[in-house]
Design a protein around this motif. Structure first.
Motif, short mmCIF file in Angstrom:
data_model
loop_
_atom_site.label_atom_id
_atom_site.label_comp_id
_atom_site.label_asym_id
_atom_site.label_seq_id
_atom_site.Cartn_x
_atom_site.Cartn_y
_atom_site.Cartn_z
N LEU A 111 27.82 -9.65 2.96
CA LEU A 111 28.79 -10.49 2.27
C LEU A 111 29.19 -9.90 0.92
N THR A 112 28.25 -9.28 0.21
CA THR A 112 28.59 -8.65 -1.06
C THR A 112 29.55 -7.49 -0.86
N ALA A 113 29.31 -6.67 0.17
CA ALA A 113 30.19 -5.54 0.45
C ALA A 113 31.59 -5.99 0.86
N LEU A 114 31.67 -6.99 1.74
CA LEU A 114 32.98 -7.49 2.17
C LEU A 114 33.74 -8.12 1.00
N ALA A 115 33.03 -8.89 0.17
CA ALA A 115 33.68 -9.52 -0.98
C ALA A 115 34.16 -8.47 -1.97
N ALA A 116 33.34 -7.45 -2.22
CA ALA A 116 33.73 -6.41 -3.17
C ALA A 116 34.96 -5.63 -2.67
N THR A 117 35.00 -5.32 -1.39
CA THR A 117 36.15 -4.60 -0.83
C THR A 117 37.42 -5.45 -0.92
N ILE B 144 27.87 0.69 -13.22
CA ILE B 144 27.14 -0.50 -12.76
C ILE B 144 25.80 -0.62 -13.49
N LEU B 145 25.10 0.49 -13.64
CA LEU B 145 23.80 0.46 -14.32
C LEU B 145 23.95 0.14 -15.80
N LEU B 146 25.03 0.63 -16.43
CA LEU B 146 25.26 0.32 -17.84
C LEU B 146 25.51 -1.17 -18.05
N VAL B 147 26.33 -1.75 -17.19
CA VAL B 147 26.60 -3.19 -17.29
C VAL B 147 25.34 -3.99 -16.97
N ALA B 148 24.60 -3.54 -15.96
CA ALA B 148 23.39 -4.26 -15.56
C ALA B 148 22.30 -4.19 -16.62
N SER B 149 22.34 -3.16 -17.50
CA SER B 149 21.35 -3.08 -18.57
C SER B 149 21.61 -4.11 -19.67
N VAL B 150 22.84 -4.63 -19.74
CA VAL B 150 23.18 -5.64 -20.75
C VAL B 150 23.11 -7.04 -20.15
N PHE B 151 23.66 -7.20 -18.94
CA PHE B 151 23.64 -8.48 -18.24
C PHE B 151 22.76 -8.36 -17.00
N SER B 152 22.44 -9.49 -16.43
CA SER B 152 21.66 -9.51 -15.19
C SER B 152 22.52 -10.12 -14.08
N PRO B 153 23.32 -9.31 -13.41
CA PRO B 153 24.22 -9.87 -12.39
C PRO B 153 23.47 -10.28 -11.14
N GLY B 154 23.89 -11.39 -10.56
CA GLY B 154 23.39 -11.79 -9.26
C GLY B 154 24.22 -11.13 -8.18
N ALA B 155 24.20 -11.72 -6.99
CA ALA B 155 24.98 -11.16 -5.88
C ALA B 155 26.48 -11.21 -6.18
N ALA B 156 26.94 -12.33 -6.77
CA ALA B 156 28.36 -12.44 -7.12
C ALA B 156 28.74 -11.45 -8.20
N GLY B 157 27.88 -11.29 -9.20
CA GLY B 157 28.15 -10.32 -10.26
C GLY B 157 28.16 -8.90 -9.74
N LEU B 158 27.28 -8.59 -8.80
CA LEU B 158 27.27 -7.25 -8.20
C LEU B 158 28.55 -6.99 -7.43
N ALA B 159 29.04 -8.01 -6.71
CA ALA B 159 30.30 -7.86 -5.97
C ALA B 159 31.45 -7.58 -6.93
N LEU B 160 31.49 -8.27 -8.07
CA LEU B 160 32.54 -8.04 -9.07
C LEU B 160 32.45 -6.64 -9.66
N LEU B 161 31.23 -6.19 -9.96
CA LEU B 161 31.06 -4.85 -10.53
C LEU B 161 31.49 -3.76 -9.54
N VAL B 162 31.08 -3.91 -8.29
CA VAL B 162 31.45 -2.91 -7.27
C VAL B 162 32.95 -2.93 -7.04
N ALA B 163 33.56 -4.11 -7.05
CA ALA B 163 35.01 -4.20 -6.91
C ALA B 163 35.71 -3.52 -8.08
N LEU B 164 35.19 -3.73 -9.30
CA LEU B 164 35.79 -3.14 -10.50
C LEU B 164 35.81 -1.62 -10.44
N VAL B 165 34.71 -1.01 -10.02
CA VAL B 165 34.65 0.44 -10.01
C VAL B 165 35.45 1.03 -8.85
#
Length: 268
Positions: free
Chosen positions: A68-74, A116-137
């Protein structure tokens, strides 16, 4: 291999991880008592993992987040990249094209996993946050491919004729230019979904977006690799499911884009 057979093969391969990801949690039931770490058999179909949990039950629970994270990010990546890329290809204003595409080049220069690692070092993304980060990059690369695929169609005389007829931007950009680039974009979508799955799995492997002991296929590969030669199913099964998902997806897109052979005696 002919397109129908390739489609059937891809559908068969991708159906296994998809069904496990979507329906697995419904069939998993309540977790049983924990056993000894990395024990094959002993009442467990696929043995136990690094903390003694049943591997089969972890497999049933571990696919939904990845898929679901991969499909949402795409989907999110293309939701931004399609209008930006089409606008950059169709517009006749050079300044607008530069305004749309040059900021994306800056993001494109930064490695995806590093961002993704730089953002994750400041915030703690959940599954939704990870989908947004992967979509952004993935937006910069996807937008450039959309623009490149649509640029040739946007330069055709038919586009100028549509403009002279007073057609709307939507009719020109989506109705004609977007449809002309559809095959290229569909091929890119299959490749991009594979890349997104790899990125999501790698991020989960590094502990971004999921808990360290979460039931997740990528996390299972990471946490159980120390017992690979003692109890290999805890690593091999989730790894094969991720590979099957990416391979089956590419086979499906290849079969969908394959041109059917012309019949004999028919003029081209």
């Amino acid at each position: 291999m002919r397109a129908p057979r390739r489609f059937l093969l891809g559908l068969t391969i991708v159906a296994v991880p998809l069904l496990l990801a979507l329906l697995g949690p419904l069939a998993a039931g309540e977790p049983g008592p924990r056993g000894i770490s990395f024990t094959p058999g002993d009442g467990h179909w696929l043995g136990t993992d690094f903390v003694g949990r049943d591997v089969w039950q972890q497999v049933l629970h571990g696919g939904r987040t990845v898929v679901l994270t991969a499909l949402a990010a795409t989907a999110l990546a293309y939701l931004v990249a399609l209008p930006v890329g089409l606008a950059g290809a169709v517009t006749r204003a050079r300044w607008l094209e530069e305004l749309l595409m040059r900021p994306l080049d800056v993001l494109l220069a930064v490695p995806s996993l590093l961002l993704i690692l730089l953002v994750a070092s400041v915030f703690s993304p959940g599954a939704a946050g990870l989908a947004l980060l992967v979509a952004l990059v993935n937006v910069p690369d996807a937008a450039r491919i959309v623009r490149a695929a649509a640029a040739e169609a946007a330069a055709r005389p038919a586009v100028e004729a549509l403009r002279m007829q007073g057609e709307t931007w939507w009719r020109v950009a989506v109705g004609y230019v977007g449809r002309s680039a559809l095959r290229t974009l569909a091929a890119d979508a299959g490749i991009r979904l594979t890349g997104v799955l790899y990125l999501v799995s790698t991020a989960a492997f590094l502990g971004v977006g999921v808990a360290p002991d979460a039931a997740d296929w990528a996390v299972m590969v990471d946490r159980n690799r120390t017992g690979l030669f003692v109890q290999p199913w805890a690593v091999v099964v989730p790894a094969l499911l991720i590979v099957a998902l990416t391979t089956g997806t590419n086979l499906l897109f290849d079969a969908a884009l394959a041109k059917s052979p012309r019949r004999k005696g028919r003029r081209p």
